[in-house]
Each structure stands twice: as C-alpha cells, then as structure tokens.
Scaffold this active site. Structure first.
Site, PDB file in Angstrom:
ATOM      1  N   ASP A 119       0.751  -0.981  -0.009  1.00 53.07           N
ATOM      2  CA  ASP A 119       0.017  -0.034  -0.002  1.00 53.07           C
ATOM      3  C   ASP A 119       0.777   1.245   0.024  1.00 53.07           C
ATOM      4  O   ASP A 119       1.709   1.527   0.939  1.00 53.07           O
ATOM      5  CB  ASP A 119      -0.853  -0.075   1.084  1.00 53.07           C
ATOM      6  N   ARG A 121      -0.316   4.233  -0.747  1.00 52.12           N
ATOM      7  CA  ARG A 121      -1.106   5.567  -0.496  1.00 52.12           C
ATOM      8  C   ARG A 121      -0.512   6.558   0.588  1.00 52.12           C
ATOM      9  O   ARG A 121      -0.019   6.278   1.829  1.00 52.12           O
ATOM     10  CB  ARG A 121      -2.681   5.374  -0.192  1.00 52.12           C
TER      11      ARG A 121
END
Length: 185
Positions: A119, A121
């Site tokens: 991830d 983000r």
C-alpha cells in the site's frame, strides 16, 4: 496547495457541495453536505476507477463509496476523494496487478510481484483539508486502521465500519485485506 471554488453536485444520493484541492500533480475532491454537523461523518476514499465508476465486483470500493455518500447525505459530513488509484500504484500498474490476480496471486502478492509495497497511499493531505473546513473532530467511516493512525491532529471520536456483502469475485480480496493489511472487516 490550491483550492477551487465550491460548486453544487446533485447525485443519486442527494445534493452535495464539491471543492477540489490540488497539491503538486494530484487533484483531490471533497464532496460535502451544506449543513456540516459539529462532529461530521468523514470518509477518506482512494480513487478506484474500476470499482467506483465501472462497478467492479473484484473489490468493495464502489460499495464503500455508495455507503459513505448515503450516510453522509443522511447525517452530514464529507467524502475526501483522494486521487491515488490502486493503493497508490496508478491505473496502469493496477491493471497489471489485476492480471496477476487472475493467475492466482492476491492483491498484496501482485503488488510485490510488480515491485511495489502492499500500500503506497499517502493520507497527509487529509488533515490539511479538514483544517481548511475548521474540523477538529470526526466520526471516521473506515475499515482501514492506517487511516486512523494517519490523523495526528484530528480527533477521531468514533470509527464507523463500512459493511459490504462479499461476492464470489471479492471474497479472497476481502480476506487478504483483513489478514495481510489489518482491515477491520
């Protein structure tokens, strides 16, 4: 950070206001109700073209967005729509990750196979957006503990889970989110 004007957005979920926030090459959107409660419902939602716009059954993104917009229309608040497709790897790489998932890898394994973290983000703009609106306390609509931990100067008074119905196409995806990414499903 550049901030757009505010415009009206009528949707199937209700009539909202929208405002765009631009930081670097990223343009994010905030969808909010006109009458903001003292402690609003907030959904931090990362863009998912396949789920949000195309109705993909491989993920739960579109269902989560629909749930959030409906709840926010009823109770007041906002969706902070972050332009970071595919957990931050972009649309091109997300499609490549989908192809690897078609061959049996889960979403985390596919990202790793492509040379990415599970991830990528970044939620740092969220506090800037909330500060712009003068919001210091929220009720956060999320299953993702990373979003809770990313808010250092905003008090999350309640975490409200988003419940979706699994289907045969996203069962493994949801299991991976729970087991490998720590989502509270």
């Amino acid at each position: 950070m550049k901030i757009s004007e505010i415009a009206t957005l009528p949707t199937k979920h209700g009539i909202f206001k929208i405002q765009s926030f631009k930081e670097g090459d990223k343009e994010h959107l905030v969808i909010f109700t006109e009458n903001m409660p003292e402690i609003p419902l907030v959904r931090i939602h990362s863009e998912c073209l396949t789920g949000d716009a195309l109705g993909s059954l491989k993920c739960d993104c579109g269902e989560q967005l629909d749930f959030a917009l409906k709840a926010i229309n009823e109770k007041g608040g906002m969706v902070i729509y972050l332009r970071q497709e595919g957990r931050g790897i972009g649309l091109f790489n997300k499609v490549n990750a989908y192809a690897l998932q078609d061959k049996g890898l889960d979403t985390v394994e596919a990202n790793h196979q492509l040379g990415f973290e599970a991830d990528l983000r970044d939620f740092s703009i969220v506090e800037k957006i909330l500060n712009h609106f003068g919001i210091k306390k929220i009720k956060l609509l999320t299953n993702n503990p990373r979003k809770l931990f990313s808010l250092k100067n905003i008090e999350v008074v309640e975490r409200i889970p988003i419940k979706v119905t699994p289907n045969k196409f996203n069962e493994n995806y949801l299991k991976t989110k729970k087991e490998k990414l720590g989502h509270k499903l």
